[in-house]
Write a protein that holds these residues in place. Sequence first.
Motif, PDB file in Angstrom:
ATOM      1  N   CYS A 238       0.952  -1.286   0.170  1.00 56.60           N
ATOM      2  CA  CYS A 238      -0.088  -0.103   0.042  1.00 56.60           C
ATOM      3  C   CYS A 238       1.127   1.281   0.032  1.00 56.60           C
ATOM      4  N   PRO A 239       0.780   1.992  -1.127  1.00 61.38           N
ATOM      5  CA  PRO A 239       1.514   3.139  -1.149  1.00 61.38           C
ATOM      6  C   PRO A 239       0.925   4.549  -0.112  1.00 61.38           C
ATOM      7  N   ALA A 240       0.027   4.177   0.561  1.00 61.47           N
ATOM      8  CA  ALA A 240      -0.646   5.384   1.182  1.00 61.47           C
ATOM      9  C   ALA A 240      -0.656   5.231   2.817  1.00 61.47           C
ATOM     10  N   ALA A 242      -2.253   2.814   4.221  1.00 61.52           N
ATOM     11  CA  ALA A 242      -3.812   2.760   4.623  1.00 61.52           C
ATOM     12  C   ALA A 242      -3.839   1.350   5.269  1.00 61.52           C
ATOM     13  N   LEU A 243      -2.860   0.501   5.101  1.00 66.52           N
ATOM     14  CA  LEU A 243      -3.014  -0.880   5.711  1.00 66.52           C
ATOM     15  C   LEU A 243      -2.246  -1.247   6.791  1.00 66.52           C
ATOM     16  N   HIS A 248      -8.046  -1.733   7.381  1.00 69.34           N
ATOM     17  CA  HIS A 248      -7.893  -0.972   6.096  1.00 69.34           C
ATOM     18  C   HIS A 248      -8.317   0.465   6.777  1.00 69.34           C
ATOM     19  N   CYS A 253      -6.952   5.421   2.135  1.00 70.15           N
ATOM     20  CA  CYS A 253      -7.188   4.926   0.978  1.00 70.15           C
ATOM     21  C   CYS A 253      -7.694   5.787  -0.216  1.00 70.15           C
ATOM     22  N   HIS A 256      -5.818   8.697  -1.084  1.00 71.06           N
ATOM     23  CA  HIS A 256      -4.743   8.302  -2.259  1.00 71.06           C
ATOM     24  C   HIS A 256      -5.387   8.248  -3.607  1.00 71.06           C
ATOM     25  N   CYS A 276      -6.272   2.204  -7.979  1.00 69.09           N
ATOM     26  CA  CYS A 276      -4.944   1.862  -7.094  1.00 69.09           C
ATOM     27  C   CYS A 276      -4.704   0.196  -7.410  1.00 69.09           C
ATOM     28  N   GLY A 277      -5.419  -0.461  -6.336  1.00 71.41           N
ATOM     29  CA  GLY A 277      -5.547  -1.976  -6.622  1.00 71.41           C
ATOM     30  C   GLY A 277      -4.111  -2.502  -6.306  1.00 71.41           C
ATOM     31  N   LEU A 278      -3.089  -1.706  -5.602  1.00 67.03           N
ATOM     32  CA  LEU A 278      -1.750  -2.281  -5.552  1.00 67.03           C
ATOM     33  C   LEU A 278      -2.056  -3.385  -4.378  1.00 67.03           C
ATOM     34  N   CYS A 279      -2.846  -3.266  -3.342  1.00 72.31           N
ATOM     35  CA  CYS A 279      -2.977  -4.463  -2.519  1.00 72.31           C
ATOM     36  C   CYS A 279      -3.834  -5.659  -2.975  1.00 72.31           C
TER      37      CYS A 279
END
Length: 296
Positions: A238-240, A242-243, A248, A253, A256, A276-279
Motif C-alpha cells: 500500500c503506497p498510502a 492505509a493498511l 484498512h 485509501c 490516495h 490503485c489496486g496495489l493491494c
Amino acid sequence: MNEKGKERFQDSKRASWIEGVVRDFLIHSPDNTLGNPAADRAFEKVIVGFSKGDDPLYDAYKELVGPFHWTPWEIFSKTFPGLALQPGELTVIAWVVAHHPLTKEDNRQETFYPSERWARARIFGEQVNEKLRRHVVAALEAEGYAAVAPALSPEWERKASEKYVFASTWSERHAAYASGLGTFGLCDGLITPLGKAVRVGSVIACIGIPPTPRPYTDHHAYCLFFSKGLCKQCISRCPAGALSEAGHDKQKCRSHVRPVTEEYVKAHYGFDGYGCGLCQTGVPCESHIPLPSEGQ
Ligand code: SF4
Ligand code: SF4
C-alpha cells in the motif's frame, strides 16, 4: 422422478442457464473491453453463486454493515411494489469477474500509481460490469422473471457507516460472500477462488435456484493474516499507509485514490479516471485463494 425431484432438476437447470448468460456475455460481447484503441478485454474468468432471499445473513448485515443495508426483499419490493412476494421466493445471483492477466501483470510492476490498464479496468471495466448487470436483468425478464440490479437502482445510495466508514444500501461484496463466492481480506477486498483482483456484481430475481454452499463460516477465512497470522503482504504494497494489522483505513485509501491517482491518470493516461489496486496485485491472494506456504 417425483415432484420434488423434478423441481430440484428445474432449479439446477435455471442455475446453469444463468451461469451461461453471464459467461456468454463476457466471451462474446464487444462491450467486454478496457476501452483502449486495441479494445483489449477487461475480464476473462467468471464464477457465479446464488443465495436465498431469506438467507439470515441478509438480516445480519443490518447489524454488521448498518441498518440502511437492504435485504433482497426490501429492494425488490421497492422496485416492484405491486408484487406480493415472500423473501424466500427470491434468489440473489452474484458473480465475480477476474481482471485480465495482462491487467494484473501490469499493476504488479507498480509501486505507487496504478498502471494504465488497471485504471482503465477500474473505470471502463466497471462499465462492463454495469452492462453485465443490465444484460442479466434483461435475460431474466425475457423469460418472465422479475429482476433488479440493486447497485443500479435509482434508490441505491452511499451511506456513512460507524464500522465501515464508507458503505452503501447494497454491498456487492457482501452479496457475493452470502452467495458462497469468497471471504474478506485484510484490505477489505473479497478473496475468491479467482483471487482478489476482481470486480463483483449481483442481481436479485424472483426465481428458484438452489443456494451455493458456503465453504466457510468465518468472514476472513481465506485471508492468511486472519486465519494463520501470516502474510501481511498487502500492507507493504500500500503506497498510502492505509493498511496495517488493524485493518484498512478507508479515509487514507480514499485520499490516495482521489485526488492523488486521479490527477496522475488524467495527466499520464489522458482520461478521467482513478484507481490503485496495489493491494490486490502482487500479493498471494491476487489470483486464487492463497496457500499458507505463499504467506511466509
Ligand atoms: S495479501 Fe495476505 S494478508 Fe493481505 S489480504 Fe491477501 S492473504 Fe490477507
Ligand atoms: S487500494 Fe491502494 S491505497 Fe487503498 S488500501 Fe489498497 S493499496 Fe492502499
